[in-house]
Design an enzyme around this catalytic site. Structure first.
Site, PDB file in Angstrom:
ATOM      1  N   ASP A  63       1.230   9.524 -13.901  1.00  0.00           N
ATOM      2  CA  ASP A  63       2.059   9.758 -12.719  1.00  0.00           C
ATOM      3  C   ASP A  63       1.220   9.669 -11.448  1.00  0.00           C
ATOM      4  O   ASP A  63       1.609   9.014 -10.472  1.00  0.00           O
ATOM      5  CB  ASP A  63       2.725  11.132 -12.832  1.00  0.00           C
ATOM      6  N   GLU A 135       4.706   5.997 -17.655  1.00  0.00           N
ATOM      7  CA  GLU A 135       3.626   6.727 -16.988  1.00  0.00           C
ATOM      8  C   GLU A 135       2.490   7.031 -17.957  1.00  0.00           C
ATOM      9  O   GLU A 135       1.308   6.956 -17.594  1.00  0.00           O
ATOM     10  CB  GLU A 135       4.170   8.020 -16.380  1.00  0.00           C
TER      11      GLU A 135
END
EC number: 3.1.26.3
Length: 245
Positions: A63, A135
């Site tokens: 992320d 992610e």
């Protein structure tokens, strides 16, 4: 930055699906990256329903890496956008909906490793699971090869989306792009006006304002001709319209 850490496996809750076959080969081709340590990818594709280790830690790392890479890409591609608009534009590219579309394009749903209950309930189609896996994969690439490499992967994946917003690479001039965008949303066409013309007749610089009342957008461009100044003002207005509306 590279990683060669050993990865423990939960033998109590094994998933029989292996990372091989046509789906896997197509995924790697679309991803544009081949893992030297396949266990890193396996963990990145392992949902928490399958036990531990799973991809949650990779997701946490990915992320941050994704946000940094996309921020850098947008900062370089749109030099005239202010901070607030760059933030909104980045959010459009890294939110769950965007990551789910990216996961679907990569075919991650066919590879995600799920526990039996999650698998039976259709977890391989669930947007949140697929977005998190994207992610996690980014985090795994970063661990194995460092930021420079994962940034190249991210740029390649996002380039087609960015190109749609970039007048310089769209094949159409900025005024045309802006007009088509406004017409598609039934918004009144922009108004252009010359604010100032400076310099000698053979070396003038024009300052033009572009106003879109329906969007509350007002931009200014300059150029060595009125047309060029209008194009610059239209380019800025188009970028703002895309981000805000």
């Amino acid at each position: 930055m590279t990683s060669s850490r050993p990865i423990a496996h939960n033998t109590k809750n094994k998933q029989t699906k292996t990372l091989k076959g046509r789906d896997y080969a197509v995924f790697l081709q679309k991803l544009g990256y081949t893992f030297k340590q396949p266990d890193l990818l396996r963990e990145a594709l392992t949902h928490r329903s399958l036990g531990f280790p799973n991809n949650e830690r990779f997701e946490f790392l990915g992320d941050s890496v994704l946000n940094c890479a996309v921020s850098t890409l947008l900062f370089k591609r749109f030099p005239s956008l202010p901070e607030g608009d760059l933030t909104r534009l980045r959010a459009n590219f890294v939110n769950q909906q965007a990551l789910h579309r990216l996961a679907s394009a990569l075919g991650i749903g066919e590879l995600i490793l799920l526990g039996e209950g999650e698998r039976k309930s259709g977890g391989h189609h669930r947007p949140s699971i697929l977005a998190n896996a994207v992610e996690a994969i980014i985090g795994a690439i970063y661990l194995e090869s460092g930021f420079a490499v994962v940034e190249q992967v991210i740029v390649a994946l996002y380039e087609p989306l960015i190109r749609q917003l970039d007048p310089d690479t769209s094949g159409k001039d900025s005024k045309t792009l802006l007009q088509e965008y406004l017409q598609s949303r039934k918004i009144a066409l922009p108004e252009y006006s010359v604010l100032l013309a400076q310099g000698d007749p053979h070396a003038q610089v024009f300052h033009v304002e572009c106003v879109i009342p329906g969007f509350g957008i007002r931009t200014r461009g300059e150029g060595t001709s009125r047309r060029r100044a209008e194009q610059e003002a239209a380019r800025q207005a188009y970028e703002l319209a895309i981000v805000r509306h």
